[in-house]
Design a protein around this motif. Structure first.
Motif, PDB file in Angstrom:
ATOM      1  N   VAL A 231       0.859  -1.158   0.052  1.00  0.00           N
ATOM      2  CA  VAL A 231      -0.036   0.200  -0.063  1.00  0.00           C
ATOM      3  C   VAL A 231       0.870   1.255   0.001  1.00  0.00           C
ATOM      4  N   VAL A 232       1.994   1.307   0.746  1.00  0.00           N
ATOM      5  CA  VAL A 232       2.697   2.310   1.015  1.00  0.00           C
ATOM      6  C   VAL A 232       3.653   2.740  -0.286  1.00  0.00           C
ATOM      7  N   LEU A 233       4.180   1.600  -0.908  1.00  0.00           N
ATOM      8  CA  LEU A 233       5.043   1.627  -2.036  1.00  0.00           C
ATOM      9  C   LEU A 233       4.345   1.607  -3.461  1.00  0.00           C
ATOM     10  N   ALA A 234       2.977   1.459  -3.487  1.00  0.00           N
ATOM     11  CA  ALA A 234       2.311   1.388  -4.889  1.00  0.00           C
ATOM     12  C   ALA A 234       2.145   2.909  -5.516  1.00  0.00           C
ATOM     13  N   ARG A 235       2.696   2.935  -6.653  1.00  0.00           N
ATOM     14  CA  ARG A 235       2.635   4.127  -7.282  1.00  0.00           C
ATOM     15  C   ARG A 235       1.011   4.473  -8.055  1.00  0.00           C
ATOM     16  N   ASP A 236       0.364   3.500  -8.196  1.00  0.00           N
ATOM     17  CA  ASP A 236      -1.010   3.780  -8.582  1.00  0.00           C
ATOM     18  C   ASP A 236      -2.043   3.652  -7.562  1.00  0.00           C
ATOM     19  N   VAL A 237      -2.705   4.795  -7.215  1.00  0.00           N
ATOM     20  CA  VAL A 237      -3.589   4.780  -6.228  1.00  0.00           C
ATOM     21  C   VAL A 237      -4.703   3.560  -6.032  1.00  0.00           C
ATOM     22  N   PHE A 238      -5.074   3.339  -7.427  1.00  0.00           N
ATOM     23  CA  PHE A 238      -6.071   2.088  -7.583  1.00  0.00           C
ATOM     24  C   PHE A 238      -5.332   0.950  -6.928  1.00  0.00           C
ATOM     25  N   HIS A 239      -4.104   0.498  -7.398  1.00  0.00           N
ATOM     26  CA  HIS A 239      -3.603  -0.499  -6.906  1.00  0.00           C
ATOM     27  C   HIS A 239      -3.330  -0.586  -5.427  1.00  0.00           C
ATOM     28  N   ALA A 240      -3.155   0.643  -4.949  1.00  0.00           N
ATOM     29  CA  ALA A 240      -2.766   0.884  -3.328  1.00  0.00           C
ATOM     30  C   ALA A 240      -4.338   0.459  -2.731  1.00  0.00           C
ATOM     31  N   ALA A 241      -5.247   0.822  -3.338  1.00  0.00           N
ATOM     32  CA  ALA A 241      -6.807   0.620  -2.665  1.00  0.00           C
ATOM     33  C   ALA A 241      -6.821  -0.751  -2.721  1.00  0.00           C
ATOM     34  N   LEU A 242      -6.463  -1.622  -3.696  1.00  0.00           N
ATOM     35  CA  LEU A 242      -6.565  -3.300  -3.787  1.00  0.00           C
ATOM     36  C   LEU A 242      -5.800  -3.594  -2.692  1.00  0.00           C
ATOM     37  N   LEU A 243      -4.745  -3.356  -2.575  1.00  0.00           N
ATOM     38  CA  LEU A 243      -3.788  -3.888  -1.684  1.00  0.00           C
ATOM     39  C   LEU A 243      -4.139  -3.358  -0.188  1.00  0.00           C
TER      40      LEU A 243
ATOM     41  N   GLY B  71     -15.784  -3.821   2.674  1.00  0.00           N
ATOM     42  CA  GLY B  71     -17.074  -3.579   1.785  1.00  0.00           C
ATOM     43  C   GLY B  71     -17.246  -2.148   1.602  1.00  0.00           C
ATOM     44  N   GLY B  72     -17.189  -1.395   2.521  1.00  0.00           N
ATOM     45  CA  GLY B  72     -17.443   0.041   2.623  1.00  0.00           C
ATOM     46  C   GLY B  72     -16.400   1.023   2.192  1.00  0.00           C
ATOM     47  N   VAL B  73     -15.245   1.316   3.093  1.00  0.00           N
ATOM     48  CA  VAL B  73     -14.270   2.170   2.717  1.00  0.00           C
ATOM     49  C   VAL B  73     -13.721   1.881   1.533  1.00  0.00           C
ATOM     50  N   LEU B  74     -13.374   0.578   1.221  1.00  0.00           N
ATOM     51  CA  LEU B  74     -12.638   0.225   0.167  1.00  0.00           C
ATOM     52  C   LEU B  74     -13.270   0.798  -1.228  1.00  0.00           C
ATOM     53  N   ILE B  75     -14.549   0.277  -1.208  1.00  0.00           N
ATOM     54  CA  ILE B  75     -15.327   0.617  -2.474  1.00  0.00           C
ATOM     55  C   ILE B  75     -15.496   2.192  -2.608  1.00  0.00           C
ATOM     56  N   LEU B  76     -15.765   2.884  -1.455  1.00  0.00           N
ATOM     57  CA  LEU B  76     -15.663   4.272  -1.649  1.00  0.00           C
ATOM     58  C   LEU B  76     -14.252   4.874  -2.072  1.00  0.00           C
ATOM     59  N   VAL B  77     -13.473   4.360  -1.706  1.00  0.00           N
ATOM     60  CA  VAL B  77     -12.052   4.977  -2.308  1.00  0.00           C
ATOM     61  C   VAL B  77     -11.820   4.490  -3.525  1.00  0.00           C
ATOM     62  N   THR B  78     -12.272   3.102  -4.050  1.00  0.00           N
ATOM     63  CA  THR B  78     -12.223   2.731  -5.441  1.00  0.00           C
ATOM     64  C   THR B  78     -13.021   3.790  -6.404  1.00  0.00           C
ATOM     65  N   PHE B  79     -14.406   3.991  -6.070  1.00  0.00           N
ATOM     66  CA  PHE B  79     -15.031   5.006  -6.482  1.00  0.00           C
ATOM     67  C   PHE B  79     -14.630   6.353  -6.698  1.00  0.00           C
TER      68      PHE B  79
END
Length: 88
Positions: free
Chosen positions: A22-34, A64-72
């Motif tokens: 999460v800390v080292l990911a360059r893409d925000v979407f990949h950081a959210a998945l991690l 379910g909630g926070v991660l989906i909100l960040v992804t959207f």
């Protein structure tokens, strides 16, 4: 008892690996998945402690909630790059 210790060590390593990702990911979407993987791994720790209700709430609320909100939020606020603007 040995298997529980091995499982705890394995999931502790998985949680740390996802957290580092999460800390080292360059893409925000990949950081959210991690982040989703790290939060799910924490839910596994709760199950190992025989706190199934807290594990279910961890998955429902955070994954379910926070991660989906960040992804959207990432998908809706992503700006166009120069290559997409020039090709249109």
């Amino acid at each position: 008892m040995v298997y529980a210790t091995i499982a705890f060590g394995l999931f502790a390593a998985v949680t740390l690996a996802f957290g580092l990702g999460v800390v080292l990911a360059r893409d925000v979407f990949h950081a959210a998945l991690l982040l989703g993987g790290a939060l799910t791994s924490v839910a596994v720790h709760y199950v190992m402690l025989q706190a199934e209700f807290i594990a279910a709430m961890q998955i429902l609320v955070y994954v379910g909630g926070v991660l989906i909100l960040v992804t959207f939020g990432v998908m809706l606020t992503r700006s166009e790059t120069e290559t997409e603007v020039n090709s249109a």
